[in-house]
Design a protein around this motif. Sequence first.
Motif, PDB file in Angstrom:
ATOM      1  N   VAL A   1       0.840  -1.204   0.000  1.00 37.46           N
ATOM      2  CA  VAL A   1       0.000   0.000   0.000  1.00 37.46           C
ATOM      3  C   VAL A   1       0.874   1.252   0.000  1.00 37.46           C
ATOM      4  N   ILE A   2       1.893   1.261   0.845  1.00 35.84           N
ATOM      5  CA  ILE A   2       2.813   2.403   0.905  1.00 35.84           C
ATOM      6  C   ILE A   2       3.543   2.566  -0.431  1.00 35.84           C
ATOM      7  N   HIS A   3       3.877   1.451  -1.066  1.00 33.68           N
ATOM      8  CA  HIS A   3       4.576   1.478  -2.357  1.00 33.68           C
ATOM      9  C   HIS A   3       3.748   2.228  -3.396  1.00 33.68           C
ATOM     10  N   ILE A   4       2.433   1.990  -3.419  1.00 31.97           N
ATOM     11  CA  ILE A   4       1.564   2.692  -4.370  1.00 31.97           C
ATOM     12  C   ILE A   4       1.511   4.180  -4.053  1.00 31.97           C
ATOM     13  N   LEU A   5       1.344   4.508  -2.767  1.00 31.51           N
ATOM     14  CA  LEU A   5       1.234   5.913  -2.373  1.00 31.51           C
ATOM     15  C   LEU A   5       2.544   6.670  -2.582  1.00 31.51           C
ATOM     16  N   MET A   6       3.666   5.948  -2.567  1.00 30.36           N
ATOM     17  CA  MET A   6       4.975   6.570  -2.802  1.00 30.36           C
ATOM     18  C   MET A   6       5.330   6.622  -4.295  1.00 30.36           C
ATOM     19  N   LEU A   7       4.337   6.326  -5.150  1.00 30.54           N
ATOM     20  CA  LEU A   7       4.512   6.376  -6.612  1.00 30.54           C
ATOM     21  C   LEU A   7       5.559   5.380  -7.096  1.00 30.54           C
ATOM     22  N   GLY A   8       5.614   4.210  -6.442  1.00 31.11           N
ATOM     23  CA  GLY A   8       6.542   3.169  -6.872  1.00 31.11           C
ATOM     24  C   GLY A   8       6.093   2.540  -8.180  1.00 31.11           C
ATOM     25  N   SER A   9       7.027   1.912  -8.877  1.00 34.28           N
ATOM     26  CA  SER A   9       6.681   1.231 -10.127  1.00 34.28           C
ATOM     27  C   SER A   9       5.848  -0.005  -9.826  1.00 34.28           C
ATOM     28  N   PRO A  10       4.988  -0.417 -10.759  1.00 34.00           N
ATOM     29  CA  PRO A  10       4.122  -1.582 -10.524  1.00 34.00           C
ATOM     30  C   PRO A  10       4.959  -2.827 -10.235  1.00 34.00           C
ATOM     31  N   PRO A  11       4.686  -3.540  -9.148  1.00 31.16           N
ATOM     32  CA  PRO A  11       5.510  -4.696  -8.783  1.00 31.16           C
ATOM     33  C   PRO A  11       5.437  -5.836  -9.789  1.00 31.16           C
TER      34      PRO A  11
ATOM     35  N   VAL B   1      12.848   4.105 -33.029  1.00 27.80           N
ATOM     36  CA  VAL B   1      13.097   4.551 -31.651  1.00 27.80           C
ATOM     37  C   VAL B   1      14.565   4.342 -31.294  1.00 27.80           C
ATOM     38  N   ASP B   2      15.195   5.405 -30.808  1.00 23.47           N
ATOM     39  CA  ASP B   2      16.587   5.314 -30.362  1.00 23.47           C
ATOM     40  C   ASP B   2      16.674   5.032 -28.868  1.00 23.47           C
ATOM     41  N   GLY B   3      15.559   5.139 -28.185  1.00 23.19           N
ATOM     42  CA  GLY B   3      15.548   4.828 -26.753  1.00 23.19           C
ATOM     43  C   GLY B   3      14.632   5.747 -25.965  1.00 23.19           C
ATOM     44  N   LEU B   4      14.377   5.359 -24.721  1.00 28.39           N
ATOM     45  CA  LEU B   4      13.636   6.186 -23.778  1.00 28.39           C
ATOM     46  C   LEU B   4      14.569   6.560 -22.633  1.00 28.39           C
ATOM     47  N   HIS B   5      14.403   7.771 -22.083  1.00 28.85           N
ATOM     48  CA  HIS B   5      15.155   8.151 -20.894  1.00 28.85           C
ATOM     49  C   HIS B   5      14.325   9.126 -20.051  1.00 28.85           C
ATOM     50  N   LYS B   6      14.865   9.491 -18.885  1.00 29.12           N
ATOM     51  CA  LYS B   6      14.141  10.331 -17.927  1.00 29.12           C
ATOM     52  C   LYS B   6      12.715   9.807 -17.725  1.00 29.12           C
ATOM     53  N   ALA B   7      12.627   8.483 -17.554  1.00 34.50           N
ATOM     54  CA  ALA B   7      11.324   7.825 -17.469  1.00 34.50           C
ATOM     55  C   ALA B   7      10.776   7.828 -16.044  1.00 34.50           C
ATOM     56  N   HIS B   8       9.462   7.929 -15.948  1.00 32.85           N
ATOM     57  CA  HIS B   8       8.736   7.770 -14.683  1.00 32.85           C
ATOM     58  C   HIS B   8       7.670   6.710 -14.918  1.00 32.85           C
ATOM     59  N   LEU B   9       7.750   5.623 -14.165  1.00 30.31           N
ATOM     60  CA  LEU B   9       6.781   4.537 -14.261  1.00 30.31           C
ATOM     61  C   LEU B   9       6.185   4.344 -12.880  1.00 30.31           C
ATOM     62  N   TRP B  10       4.878   4.548 -12.751  1.00 36.16           N
ATOM     63  CA  TRP B  10       4.281   4.473 -11.425  1.00 36.16           C
ATOM     64  C   TRP B  10       2.864   3.931 -11.492  1.00 36.16           C
ATOM     65  N   GLN B  11       2.352   3.539 -10.324  1.00 37.27           N
ATOM     66  CA  GLN B  11       0.983   3.077 -10.212  1.00 37.27           C
ATOM     67  C   GLN B  11       0.066   4.247  -9.862  1.00 37.27           C
ATOM     68  N   ILE B  12      -0.933   4.478 -10.696  1.00 41.22           N
ATOM     69  CA  ILE B  12      -1.930   5.498 -10.383  1.00 41.22           C
ATOM     70  C   ILE B  12      -2.789   5.004  -9.221  1.00 41.22           C
ATOM     71  N   ASP B  13      -3.188   3.742  -9.329  1.00 45.18           N
ATOM     72  CA  ASP B  13      -3.934   3.073  -8.258  1.00 45.18           C
ATOM     73  C   ASP B  13      -3.607   1.590  -8.358  1.00 45.18           C
ATOM     74  N   GLU B  14      -4.397   0.751  -7.714  1.00 46.00           N
ATOM     75  CA  GLU B  14      -4.072  -0.675  -7.681  1.00 46.00           C
ATOM     76  C   GLU B  14      -4.127  -1.328  -9.055  1.00 46.00           C
ATOM     77  N   ARG B  15      -4.956  -0.805  -9.955  1.00 47.58           N
ATOM     78  CA  ARG B  15      -5.183  -1.467 -11.231  1.00 47.58           C
ATOM     79  C   ARG B  15      -4.582  -0.756 -12.444  1.00 47.58           C
ATOM     80  N   ASN B  16      -4.136   0.490 -12.294  1.00 42.67           N
ATOM     81  CA  ASN B  16      -3.681   1.263 -13.454  1.00 42.67           C
ATOM     82  C   ASN B  16      -2.281   1.821 -13.239  1.00 42.67           C
ATOM     83  N   ALA B  17      -1.462   1.690 -14.280  1.00 39.84           N
ATOM     84  CA  ALA B  17      -0.098   2.214 -14.240  1.00 39.84           C
ATOM     85  C   ALA B  17       0.048   3.333 -15.267  1.00 39.84           C
ATOM     86  N   ALA B  18       1.071   4.172 -15.083  1.00 35.76           N
ATOM     87  CA  ALA B  18       1.327   5.287 -16.005  1.00 35.76           C
ATOM     88  C   ALA B  18       2.813   5.347 -16.328  1.00 35.76           C
ATOM     89  N   LEU B  19       3.109   5.818 -17.517  1.00 38.15           N
ATOM     90  CA  LEU B  19       4.496   5.981 -17.958  1.00 38.15           C
ATOM     91  C   LEU B  19       4.661   7.364 -18.574  1.00 38.15           C
TER      92      LEU B  19
END
Length: 305
Positions: free
Chosen positions: A206-216, A233-251
């Motif tokens: 639960v804390i992992h989600i609230l701390m904007l951790g990446s989906p486990p 595509v040459d690559g991705l950088h400065k990426a942020h991958l996090w859980q919006i809530d229990e079921r949805n992730a964002a990149l």
Amino acid sequence: MPHDHHHHHHVDPEAGDARLIGAIAVNMALTVAQVLGGIFSGSLAMIADALHNFSDAISLIIAAVARRIARRPASADMPFGYARAEVVAALVNYTTLIVIGLYLVMEAILRFLSPAPVAGWMVVIIAAVALAVDLITALLTWSMAKDSVNIRAAFLHNVSDALGSVAVIVAGTLILLFGWTWVDPLVTLLIAGYILWMAFAEIGDVIHILMLGSPPQLAPREVLEEAAQIEGVDGLHKAHLWQIDERNAALQAHLVVREGAWGQADTIKAAVKERMKARFGIAHVVLEMECAHHACAAPQDWGGS
């Protein structure tokens, strides 16, 4: 590390609300019966079980309110919607479990130091009724618990309470048969230990989600590698991958378009978004486009602006 997107099967919201209301009602009635039984019998274990059962009722109320809030649509003030209300409710419920567990440890130690008589027959009867109610409540919330961290927290309240009722029945029986009143605070310690173990085991996610951790369930490195395999595509950088809530992730990331392919930048961006959704289930993808000739110098893979 697993990276498949998990599909959820939702219980009808109205039916789920009705189940929670029913579970709240039976738990509140049981709490009153257990408190009275604990006072008249002199059983600390029964009062401990009643306190835990009351926390079950409160946890179910919190879960029910959070479910309703979570269904509100997104707005200018809450652009991701209110789904995290359920995560916050789970944090409140697990924190409450920890407080209750620590309180019961203290009370059990004091009872060891100052023993008191216990009426075993009343303990067994009321604890048996409590066990039946706990099992009914667990059945009412079991299917919803598989799909929601919020309901799972409330469900685990009840499972632990059912085990607590079993322990109280054992304690009351031993007091009836052998007069072992010391079993009462011992059982209280066991109930408290289980509550603490369960709460600490679950609260981290639960804390992992609230701390904007990446989906486990995702391997973050694979997300970047998958995007890099797309033509242009040459690559991705400065990426942020996090859980919006229990079921949805964002990149969110900077996407570098290979030299000579800038004319297909929109097509490349669409292809990356589609791949992220199909392979990892990431529906919220925001990409800042860069041509390879003017890309960030020595960028970091994760974080940054």
